[in-house]
Scaffold this motif. Structure first.
Motif: not given
Length: 334
Positions: A130-155
């Motif tokens: 799976f991949v997550i679409i998220e634009q909150d900077e603090q949330v993206m730091e959490t995603l980096d820590t968890l090792g999740y794939l994500y797209v920096n953007g507005n869904a």
């Protein structure tokens, strides 16, 4: 030379200059070790604190050369440190983009709020991509820590959906905070991919209706489900306890019990066999609760004589390890 080695070189150069400066002041001015170290540090740092003692002419000349060398080494060190940080960020971003580009038949999660977190956790436990679409900077730091794939953007932006490889996904889960955004994303996803499965979150009944009209295949209301669960916990506590066991995380152990859906493939050994002629119950200790036929009809508590037609979906309950074995026998991934 890779950035990390350049940083090590810069630090080594700075430490070497401190050692040279300390030794020089001890030899030229006769300072003790602490005073010499102090002079070397304030000289290289160009902070302008007073000298321990007035310097001799040789000491002044030595200080001039130490300052010149210090300015150059500090500038080099700062440059390399900044380059290393930027290179690391760029490298991680490009690696994530490459991993996302390789995704196929995956799941897109729009928003990593409380619902999105639970969805991602369960999907990871099951080994789903799976991949997550998220634009909150603090949330993206959490995603980096968890090792999740994500797209920096507005869904709600079509480009973000495309960057998450909507064209290759099999399901999109819409869990944004507002109903309006969820409806908008559902409309966009349905327009971009008419055949994709859409599961959306709604906070109330009217919003659920709008999401269905927008094209959602399944609408989930957390409040409704939560209220139903609490009512069942009061009225049917043993049923709820059993379902809690069934819904336990897949990664707890092979002994965890689950309800699974498995498709009968055309070339598997069970195709066109009667349910009673298989080893599903006798050897795998799996109960077939229902069968969804290729035309979409459900047959609950199927009879032993029911034929397993290719394209049918078996709704089964059993231990996770046995369900995995059945999936392999059916020719599908667990």
């Amino acid at each position: 030379m890779i950035p990390s080695k350049k940083v090590v070189l810069a630090l080594s150069l700075l430490i070497g200059l401190v050692a040279i400066g300390t030794t020089g002041y001890m030899f030229i001015e006769g300072y003790g070790f602490i005073d010499a170290l102090y002079m070397a540090v304030i000289t290289l740092g160009t902070v302008g604190y007073r000298e321990v003692e007035p310097l001799s002419d040789p000491g002044k000349v030595f200080t001039i050369f130490l300052i010149i060398a210090g300015i150059g080494s500090v500038a080099y060190g700062v440059t390399q440190a900044v380059e290393y940080v930027i290179s690391t960020i760029v490298f991680q971003r490009r690696r994530m983009e490459r991993n996302i580009a390789r995704l196929s038949n995956h799941i897109i999660i729009c928003g990593y709020g409380r619902i999105g977190q639970q969805v991602a956790s369960r999907l990871r436990a099951r080994g789903a991509e799976f991949v997550i679409i998220e634009q909150d900077e603090q949330v993206m730091e959490t995603l980096d820590t968890l090792g999740y794939l994500y797209v920096n953007g507005n869904a709600t932006d079509d480009n973000s959906l495309k960057r998450a490889r909507l064209d290759e996904a099999n399901t999109i889960v819409v869990t944004l905070p507002t109903n309006a955004d969820n409806v908008y994303v559902t409309l966009s996803a349905r327009n971009l991919r008419p055949d994709i499965r859409i599961v959306a979150r709604a906070s109330d009944g009217p919003s659920a209706t709008k999401l269905q009209q927008a094209g959602a295949d399944k609408v989930i209301s957390p409040y409704e489900i939560g209220g139903r669960y609490i009512a069942n916990a009061v009225l049917r506590p043993h049923v709820v306890n059993f379902m809690d066991v069934v819904n336990a995380s897949h990664d707890i152990a092979a002994r965890s019990m689950e309800i699974e859906e498995l498709e009968v493939t055309e070339h598997c050994s069970y195709a066109q066999q009667a349910l009673k002629d298989t080893n599903i119950r006798s050897e795998l200790n799996i109960i077939v609760l229902a069968i969804r036929t290729p035309d979409g009809e459900f047959e609950y508590n199927p009879a032993p004589t029911t034929l397993l037609v290719p394209g049918s979906m078996l709704i089964c309950i059993g231990y996770a390890s046995n369900l995995d074995r059945l999936a392999r026998l059916l020719g599908v991934s667990a």
